[in-house]
Structure formats: C-alpha cells, structure tokens
Write a protein that holds these residues in place. Structure first.
Motif, PDB file in Angstrom:
ATOM      1  N   ARG A 107      44.472  15.597  -6.215  1.00 15.06           N
ATOM      2  CA  ARG A 107      43.660  14.540  -5.584  1.00 15.06           C
ATOM      3  C   ARG A 107      42.979  15.023  -4.316  1.00 15.06           C
ATOM      4  N   ASP A 155      40.599  11.518  -0.299  1.00 15.55           N
ATOM      5  CA  ASP A 155      41.481  11.301  -1.444  1.00 15.55           C
ATOM      6  C   ASP A 155      40.586  11.005  -2.632  1.00 15.55           C
ATOM      7  N   LYS A 156      40.552  11.917  -3.599  1.00 13.56           N
ATOM      8  CA  LYS A 156      39.664  11.746  -4.754  1.00 13.56           C
ATOM      9  C   LYS A 156      39.951  10.477  -5.546  1.00 13.56           C
ATOM     10  N   HIS A 157      41.213  10.020  -5.553  1.00 13.59           N
ATOM     11  CA  HIS A 157      41.575   8.877  -6.383  1.00 13.59           C
ATOM     12  C   HIS A 157      42.167   7.723  -5.597  1.00 13.59           C
TER      13      HIS A 157
END
Length: 129
Positions: free
Chosen positions: A31, A52-54
């Motif tokens: 992430r 935070d990618k997700h």
C-alpha cells in the motif's frame, strides 16, 4: 496485528517531528503507507497518514511507540532538515548560480563554493570572540 515475523531491531536516528516513515508491516508495504510524525512524547509519537494507496490520507494514526521506530517495523524515508542547513544550502546555491559565463568551468564553481566556505569560517571565528 499481523501474523508476520516480529520486527527486528535496527540502528536509526531519534524520532523527530517532521520525519516521514514507511510502515513496513506485511500488509502495508504494498500500500506504500507513509506516516509523518507530528508530535513526539516521552514514549509515543503522534503521526498522520501522508500516503496510502488504499486508505484515507490526512487522518491521524494511533499513537506509535517510539521503540517501534527502532525496529524493522518502520523505515525512515525523509529526515528533517534543520533551518541552519537550509540557510547554508541557500548560500552555497546562491554562490553557484552567481557564477557567470556561457560555459562556467568546474574551477569557477569550486572558487564560488570556497568563497562561501571562507565567509562561513570567518563568521564562526567572529562569533567565538
């Protein structure tokens, strides 16, 4: 928490406000979760999720034990730059950009940097008197 291995101790600088750390928990690495330290207490640091990618960014995390930053649980990504360092960098950069000519030589750049170095040494000597 996770089912991964326990974090191992590492050698790292003290935790300071402004540092950016990557969360190296097995479920967070992909992430690319990064947290910025916003406050440091006696035993814990307060952090905000900066990347935070997700997940949501900008939200505070739970307080993080300062001891966890000395393990492989976190990886230091960005150190804090002191104001003094910024001023010195600006002076050297100004000297470099002040070098004139269409194709300045490395000697001209070195001469400009040496001039700033001598000025700084003279200022340090003067302040000690």
């Amino acid at each position: 928490m996770g089912t991964g291995p326990s974090p191992t101790a590492t050698s790292v600088s003290p935790v300071r406000v402004g540092q950016l750390w990557q969360d190296m928990a097995p479920d967070m690495v992909a992430r690319e979760r990064m947290v910025r330290v916003v406050a440091v207490g006696g035993t814990h640091a307060e952090c905000v999720v900066e990347r935070d990618k997700h997940g949501a960014t900008g939200r505070p995390t739970r307080p993080v034990s300062l001891k966890r930053f000395t393990t492989s649980a976190f990886k230091l990504i960005e150190e804090v730059v002191d104001d003094t360092d910024q001023v010195l960098h600006a002076r050297f950069l100004a000297a470099m950009t002040g070098v004139q000519g269409r194709t300045p030589s490395p000697v001209e750049y070195a001469t400009a940097a040496l001039r700033v170095h001598k000025e700084l040494a003279a200022e340090a000597t003067k302040s000690q008197d």
